[in-house]
Design a protein around this motif. Structure first.
Motif, PDB file in Angstrom:
ATOM      1  N   PRO A   1      44.482  40.752  24.891  1.00  0.00           N
ATOM      2  CA  PRO A   1      43.344  41.176  24.071  1.00  0.00           C
ATOM      3  C   PRO A   1      42.413  42.127  24.830  1.00  0.00           C
ATOM      4  O   PRO A   1      42.245  42.000  26.040  1.00  0.00           O
ATOM      5  N   ALA A   2      41.827  43.036  24.114  1.00  0.00           N
ATOM      6  CA  ALA A   2      40.854  43.954  24.716  1.00  0.00           C
ATOM      7  C   ALA A   2      39.725  43.124  25.326  1.00  0.00           C
ATOM      8  O   ALA A   2      39.179  42.244  24.684  1.00  0.00           O
ATOM      9  N   GLY A   3      39.408  43.362  26.574  1.00  0.00           N
ATOM     10  CA  GLY A   3      38.359  42.611  27.252  1.00  0.00           C
ATOM     11  C   GLY A   3      38.840  41.312  27.878  1.00  0.00           C
ATOM     12  O   GLY A   3      38.080  40.646  28.550  1.00  0.00           O
ATOM     13  N   GLY A   4      40.087  40.923  27.639  1.00  0.00           N
ATOM     14  CA  GLY A   4      40.632  39.710  28.237  1.00  0.00           C
ATOM     15  C   GLY A   4      40.817  38.580  27.242  1.00  0.00           C
ATOM     16  O   GLY A   4      40.441  38.683  26.078  1.00  0.00           O
ATOM     17  N   ALA A   5      41.399  37.507  27.702  1.00  0.00           N
ATOM     18  CA  ALA A   5      41.676  36.334  26.863  1.00  0.00           C
ATOM     19  C   ALA A   5      40.737  35.203  27.255  1.00  0.00           C
ATOM     20  O   ALA A   5      40.663  34.827  28.426  1.00  0.00           O
ATOM     21  N   LYS A   6      40.044  34.643  26.283  1.00  0.00           N
ATOM     22  CA  LYS A   6      39.127  33.528  26.544  1.00  0.00           C
ATOM     23  C   LYS A   6      39.878  32.210  26.429  1.00  0.00           C
ATOM     24  O   LYS A   6      40.610  31.977  25.470  1.00  0.00           O
ATOM     25  N   LEU A   7      39.670  31.355  27.435  1.00  0.00           N
ATOM     26  CA  LEU A   7      40.231  30.013  27.426  1.00  0.00           C
ATOM     27  C   LEU A   7      39.083  29.028  27.251  1.00  0.00           C
ATOM     28  O   LEU A   7      38.083  29.097  27.964  1.00  0.00           O
ATOM     29  N   TYR A   8      39.239  28.129  26.272  1.00  0.00           N
ATOM     30  CA  TYR A   8      38.202  27.155  25.943  1.00  0.00           C
ATOM     31  C   TYR A   8      38.630  25.761  26.376  1.00  0.00           C
ATOM     32  O   TYR A   8      39.817  25.450  26.442  1.00  0.00           O
TER      33      TYR A   8
ATOM     34  N   GLY B   1      36.192  30.746  30.648  1.00  0.00           N
ATOM     35  CA  GLY B   1      35.992  32.115  31.074  1.00  0.00           C
ATOM     36  C   GLY B   1      36.890  33.071  30.319  1.00  0.00           C
ATOM     37  O   GLY B   1      37.618  32.690  29.405  1.00  0.00           O
ATOM     38  N   THR B   2      36.827  34.338  30.730  1.00  0.00           N
ATOM     39  CA  THR B   2      37.640  35.391  30.139  1.00  0.00           C
ATOM     40  C   THR B   2      38.616  35.873  31.204  1.00  0.00           C
ATOM     41  O   THR B   2      38.206  36.337  32.262  1.00  0.00           O
ATOM     42  N   PHE B   3      39.896  35.763  30.899  1.00  0.00           N
ATOM     43  CA  PHE B   3      40.947  36.037  31.870  1.00  0.00           C
ATOM     44  C   PHE B   3      41.589  37.394  31.587  1.00  0.00           C
ATOM     45  O   PHE B   3      41.860  37.745  30.443  1.00  0.00           O
ATOM     46  N   THR B   4      41.806  38.155  32.651  1.00  0.00           N
ATOM     47  CA  THR B   4      42.404  39.481  32.562  1.00  0.00           C
ATOM     48  C   THR B   4      43.587  39.560  33.526  1.00  0.00           C
ATOM     49  O   THR B   4      43.846  38.613  34.282  1.00  0.00           O
ATOM     50  N   LYS B   5      44.255  40.707  33.527  1.00  0.00           N
ATOM     51  CA  LYS B   5      45.357  40.903  34.474  1.00  0.00           C
ATOM     52  C   LYS B   5      44.864  40.813  35.916  1.00  0.00           C
ATOM     53  O   LYS B   5      45.558  40.294  36.787  1.00  0.00           O
ATOM     54  N   ALA B   6      43.674  41.300  36.168  1.00  0.00           N
ATOM     55  CA  ALA B   6      43.121  41.293  37.525  1.00  0.00           C
ATOM     56  C   ALA B   6      42.501  39.941  37.884  1.00  0.00           C
ATOM     57  O   ALA B   6      42.502  39.544  39.048  1.00  0.00           O
TER      58      ALA B   6
ATOM     59  N   VAL C   1      41.146  15.926  41.961  1.00  0.00           N
ATOM     60  CA  VAL C   1      42.416  16.245  41.306  1.00  0.00           C
ATOM     61  C   VAL C   1      42.394  17.723  40.897  1.00  0.00           C
ATOM     62  O   VAL C   1      41.387  18.221  40.390  1.00  0.00           O
ATOM     63  N   ASP C   2      43.512  18.405  41.108  1.00  0.00           N
ATOM     64  CA  ASP C   2      43.633  19.821  40.727  1.00  0.00           C
ATOM     65  C   ASP C   2      43.612  19.955  39.204  1.00  0.00           C
ATOM     66  O   ASP C   2      44.388  19.315  38.504  1.00  0.00           O
ATOM     67  N   ALA C   3      42.727  20.776  38.697  1.00  0.00           N
ATOM     68  CA  ALA C   3      42.620  21.034  37.256  1.00  0.00           C
ATOM     69  C   ALA C   3      42.627  22.541  36.992  1.00  0.00           C
ATOM     70  O   ALA C   3      42.029  23.028  36.040  1.00  0.00           O
ATOM     71  N   SER C   4      43.315  23.288  37.837  1.00  0.00           N
ATOM     72  CA  SER C   4      43.336  24.749  37.753  1.00  0.00           C
ATOM     73  C   SER C   4      44.027  25.232  36.481  1.00  0.00           C
ATOM     74  O   SER C   4      44.903  24.553  35.933  1.00  0.00           O
ATOM     75  N   VAL C   5      43.607  26.416  36.025  1.00  0.00           N
ATOM     76  CA  VAL C   5      44.207  27.064  34.856  1.00  0.00           C
ATOM     77  C   VAL C   5      44.539  28.507  35.218  1.00  0.00           C
ATOM     78  O   VAL C   5      43.868  29.117  36.051  1.00  0.00           O
ATOM     79  N   ASN C   6      45.607  29.038  34.596  1.00  0.00           N
ATOM     80  CA  ASN C   6      46.055  30.389  34.920  1.00  0.00           C
ATOM     81  C   ASN C   6      46.566  31.085  33.673  1.00  0.00           C
ATOM     82  O   ASN C   6      47.262  30.483  32.863  1.00  0.00           O
ATOM     83  N   LEU C   7      46.273  32.356  33.567  1.00  0.00           N
ATOM     84  CA  LEU C   7      46.909  33.217  32.585  1.00  0.00           C
ATOM     85  C   LEU C   7      48.299  33.524  33.126  1.00  0.00           C
ATOM     86  O   LEU C   7      48.466  33.721  34.326  1.00  0.00           O
ATOM     87  N   TYR C   8      49.334  33.536  32.264  1.00  0.00           N
ATOM     88  CA  TYR C   8      50.665  33.858  32.760  1.00  0.00           C
ATOM     89  C   TYR C   8      51.436  34.699  31.748  1.00  0.00           C
ATOM     90  O   TYR C   8      51.117  34.717  30.565  1.00  0.00           O
TER      91      TYR C   8
END
Length: 185
Positions: free
Chosen positions: A95-102, A146-151, A73-80
């Protein structure tokens, strides 16, 4: 002679009936242009959890396992970007350094029927943003995916049921995805 005339009249009537049927059936022009339109049909198995600073995360709406363990099953996550029509690279206040998703599981990545009949599952994440690749029974506390950034704004997640139920009925767990809604520095 009467027989011959009746036979000819029958032929004339039959030919007239055929001609009438052809005339009725040809009411549509022979060279009509086709008219058409298109409809996009989509389904999103994710929900958006917006923050207050112009960004948020898309997380799975549900992770429905079936009878076949081999089906994932797809359990993908995305910054938007919460601005309609705007892309991730247009987020102004990340946030500086990216956004952490827990991620945290209420039952330790185990589906339960009440308090009995445990059914184990795991979620494996891949992507440049990922710092914890496998979530299973060994993960007992809230842990950063992980830590999510624009890239690096996507983590592909695949959920797999790894054991079977011994009892019929609904087995469930609750996943909590969380992040700190803070601005860039």
């Amino acid at each position: 002679m009467n027989i011959k005339m009746n036979r000819n009249m029958g032929r004339v009537l039959l030919a007239g009936a055929c001609a009438a049927a052809l005339a009725v059936g040809s009411a549509v022009p022979a060279f009509a242009d086709d008219q058409s339109g298109t409809t996009n049909v989509t389904y999103s198995s994710s929900q958006q959890v917006p923050g207050t600073n112009g960004w948020g995360f898309e997380i799975p709406t549900s992770i429905p396992f079936g009878a076949d363990k081999s089906v994932t099953v797809d359990a993908s996550v995305n910054l938007y970007n919460t601005t309609p029509g705007a892309s991730v690279d247009q987020i102004a206040t990340l946030p500086a350094g990216g956004a952490k998703l827990y991620l945290e599981s209420a039952n330790g990545f185990t589906l339960k029927k009440g308090s009995s009949d445990p059914v184990n599952y795991e979620i494996a994440y891949t992507g440049t943003a990922v710092t914890k690749a496998l979530f299973d029974q060994s993960v007992t506390v809230k842990t950063a995916i992980g830590t999510f950034t624009k890239a690096n704004h996507t983590a592909t997640g695949v959920a797999t049921r790894t054991s079977d139920a011994t009892e019929g009925g609904a087995h469930s767990d609750t996943l909590t995805f969380s992040y700190e809604d803070q601005t860039g520095m």
